[in-house]
Design an enzyme around this catalytic site. Sequence first.
Site, PDB file in Angstrom:
ATOM      1  N   PHE A 158       0.840  -1.199   0.000  1.00 18.47           N
ATOM      2  CA  PHE A 158       0.000   0.000   0.000  1.00 18.47           C
ATOM      3  C   PHE A 158       0.885   1.263   0.000  1.00 18.47           C
ATOM      4  O   PHE A 158       1.913   1.304   0.679  1.00 18.47           O
ATOM      5  CB  PHE A 158      -0.864  -0.036   1.266  1.00 18.47           C
ATOM      6  CG  PHE A 158      -2.012   0.923   1.264  1.00 18.47           C
ATOM      7  CD1 PHE A 158      -3.213   0.598   0.648  1.00 18.47           C
ATOM      8  CD2 PHE A 158      -1.911   2.154   1.889  1.00 18.47           C
ATOM      9  CE1 PHE A 158      -4.280   1.490   0.653  1.00 18.47           C
ATOM     10  CE2 PHE A 158      -2.968   3.041   1.898  1.00 18.47           C
ATOM     11  CZ  PHE A 158      -4.159   2.708   1.278  1.00 18.47           C
TER      12      PHE A 158
ATOM     13  N   ASP B 178       1.497  -5.382   8.739  1.00 16.52           N
ATOM     14  CA  ASP B 178       0.354  -4.504   8.511  1.00 16.52           C
ATOM     15  C   ASP B 178      -0.883  -5.378   8.366  1.00 16.52           C
ATOM     16  O   ASP B 178      -0.971  -6.185   7.433  1.00 16.52           O
ATOM     17  CB  ASP B 178       0.599  -3.668   7.243  1.00 16.52           C
ATOM     18  CG  ASP B 178      -0.493  -2.622   7.049  1.00 16.52           C
ATOM     19  OD1 ASP B 178      -1.664  -2.930   7.361  1.00 16.52           O
ATOM     20  OD2 ASP B 178      -0.194  -1.519   6.571  1.00 16.52           O
TER      21      ASP B 178
ATOM     22  N   TYR C 141     -11.315   1.044  10.252  1.00 15.45           N
ATOM     23  CA  TYR C 141     -12.516   1.446   9.504  1.00 15.45           C
ATOM     24  C   TYR C 141     -12.840   0.474   8.381  1.00 15.45           C
ATOM     25  O   TYR C 141     -13.806   0.660   7.670  1.00 15.45           O
ATOM     26  CB  TYR C 141     -12.391   2.870   8.958  1.00 15.45           C
ATOM     27  CG  TYR C 141     -11.100   3.158   8.227  1.00 15.45           C
ATOM     28  CD1 TYR C 141     -10.928   2.792   6.906  1.00 15.45           C
ATOM     29  CD2 TYR C 141     -10.041   3.787   8.880  1.00 15.45           C
ATOM     30  CE1 TYR C 141      -9.752   3.032   6.245  1.00 15.45           C
ATOM     31  CE2 TYR C 141      -8.846   4.035   8.225  1.00 15.45           C
ATOM     32  CZ  TYR C 141      -8.706   3.647   6.915  1.00 15.45           C
ATOM     33  OH  TYR C 141      -7.527   3.883   6.276  1.00 15.45           O
ATOM     34  N   LYS C 142     -12.014  -0.574   8.211  1.00 17.04           N
ATOM     35  CA  LYS C 142     -12.292  -1.574   7.176  1.00 17.04           C
ATOM     36  C   LYS C 142     -13.179  -2.662   7.789  1.00 17.04           C
ATOM     37  O   LYS C 142     -14.368  -2.436   7.979  1.00 17.04           O
ATOM     38  CB  LYS C 142     -10.970  -2.079   6.609  1.00 17.04           C
ATOM     39  CG  LYS C 142     -10.273  -0.954   5.815  1.00 17.04           C
ATOM     40  CD  LYS C 142      -8.869  -1.257   5.358  1.00 17.04           C
ATOM     41  CE  LYS C 142      -8.331  -0.083   4.550  1.00 17.04           C
ATOM     42  NZ  LYS C 142      -6.866  -0.110   4.415  1.00 17.04           N
TER      43      LYS C 142
ATOM     44  N   ARG D 125     -12.323  -4.678  -7.238  1.00 18.87           N
ATOM     45  CA  ARG D 125     -12.070  -5.426  -6.014  1.00 18.87           C
ATOM     46  C   ARG D 125     -13.405  -5.653  -5.330  1.00 18.87           C
ATOM     47  O   ARG D 125     -14.169  -4.711  -5.122  1.00 18.87           O
ATOM     48  CB  ARG D 125     -11.175  -4.553  -5.128  1.00 18.87           C
ATOM     49  CG  ARG D 125     -10.148  -5.271  -4.329  1.00 18.87           C
ATOM     50  CD  ARG D 125      -9.198  -4.310  -3.667  1.00 18.87           C
ATOM     51  NE  ARG D 125      -9.847  -3.214  -2.956  1.00 18.87           N
ATOM     52  CZ  ARG D 125      -9.263  -2.461  -2.042  1.00 18.87           C
ATOM     53  NH1 ARG D 125      -8.006  -2.688  -1.704  1.00 18.87           N
ATOM     54  NH2 ARG D 125      -9.895  -1.483  -1.448  1.00 18.87           N
TER      55      ARG D 125
HETATM   56  C1  PLP Z   1      -6.119   1.090   4.382  1.00 12.12           C
HETATM   57  C2  PLP Z   1      -4.658   0.940   4.528  1.00 12.12           C
HETATM   58  C3  PLP Z   1      -3.894   1.970   5.094  1.00 12.12           C
HETATM   59  C4  PLP Z   1      -4.544   3.265   5.484  1.00 12.12           C
HETATM   60  O1  PLP Z   1      -3.755   4.129   6.225  1.00 12.12           O
HETATM   61  P1  PLP Z   1      -4.433   5.426   6.883  1.00 12.12           P
HETATM   62  O2  PLP Z   1      -3.366   6.077   7.613  1.00 12.12           O
HETATM   63  O3  PLP Z   1      -5.549   4.905   7.753  1.00 12.12           O
HETATM   64  O4  PLP Z   1      -5.012   6.236   5.782  1.00 12.12           O
HETATM   65  C5  PLP Z   1      -2.532   1.755   5.247  1.00 12.12           C
HETATM   66  N1  PLP Z   1      -1.942   0.584   4.869  1.00 12.12           N
HETATM   67  C6  PLP Z   1      -2.669  -0.429   4.306  1.00 12.12           C
HETATM   68  C7  PLP Z   1      -2.000  -1.709   3.922  1.00 12.12           C
HETATM   69  C8  PLP Z   1      -4.046  -0.263   4.119  1.00 12.12           C
HETATM   70  O5  PLP Z   1      -4.752  -1.251   3.573  1.00 12.12           O
END
Ligand code: PLP
Length: 391
Positions: free
Chosen positions: A120, A192, A217-218, A364
Amino acid sequence: MNALDAVDPLARYRDLFIQAPDVAAYLDGNSLGRPLAVTPGRVAEFVTEQWGYTLIQGWDNGWMSLAQSIGDDLGRVALGAAPGQTTIGDSTTVLLYKLVRAAADLRPGRTELVIDRDNFPTDRYVLEGIAAERGLTIRWIEASDVTIDRLPLSEQTAVVVLSHVAYRSGFLADVPALTAAIHDHGALVVWDLCHSAGVVPTRLDDWGVDLAVGCTYKYLNGGPGSPAFAYVRSDLLGEIRQPIQGWLGSARPFEMGQGYEPAEGITRMLSGTPPVIGMLAMRDMIALIDEAGIDAIRAKSVALTEYAIALADELLPAVTLSTPRAADNRGGHITLDHPSFEAMMPKLWQRGVIPDFRRPTGIRLGLSPLSTSFAEVELGVRTIAELLAVE
Ligand SMILES: *Cc1c(COP(=O)(O)O)cnc(C)c1O
């Protein structure tokens, strides 16, 4: 009714979420989980009775320890973490920065950080920033399916950052095996868990994971921008130091004294005032995961993705499945690729079908087990098939 919903032991949980009037199939629960129906009342009650009536006394009546108590619940219910190692606070990005910086400082003299090229963006950007700040080099893993033979480990490796579930392909990494390989080289690993927390169980303590971070939030339905969580293995808590030294991570915040001294335990990972309102919604979701059971949730998740793949095989012959077929190598979402998907997105939205789009060509389908029905999956794939046919 879809026959699979009729026999789904978790089917009744779907009624506990707010259903959007114009949405026929919500297939983006891996990006933003739906709110629970109790959430509006929970927030309103907090604002009126706690914030409104108890005012500043609320800090003494539990707000201050909320980050740690919710962290402990999350650890028990979904992460396989004993109490005292998990806390809530900041965004994933900021917590990741704090953990990776802290981990790099635990391996002084080592010169390399490792991450995969397809991770990400925020994870890559944070690592690039830390590398520049600390004079470290990034060793990139070019594949998105991270396996042991692809890890560029050496006696120079300080910290490895990997996603449990790859945000794009849905590839599910073998956390215990990769963690052991990283430890064999004397390095630390930050996992992560953004795309696995709440849907794919972990056993962080049993697997010997050093550090982990994830968002809420997921699959934890904390709401837009709800704060992230961090896990630090108990035997690292004595020595770990994180770089954002704030008063609420210090040993005696209310003495307002000179000189920072870190608090004992996981509290030292905090920096500023806990985001109390942002933690309200996730609490009810964590309780629901506890009730349903994370293993039952994973079983439904596998059944949902299995079903989506079977439907895509049958109805979308021109589409590429970019997610592993073996359930053991797959998280809670699947990605389908086709050149016309970008143009199709607004048409899907118009018909109340809401998947996620990832450039260049990926749709997705994020299937959140407690809030997604098999009928929604069927409708989603059938609608994609219809739109492809009229092109
Ligand atoms: C959703 C997600 C994030 C989001 O980071 P925020 O700081 O909450 O915006 C980071 N890393 C991964 C792998 C994600 O899926």
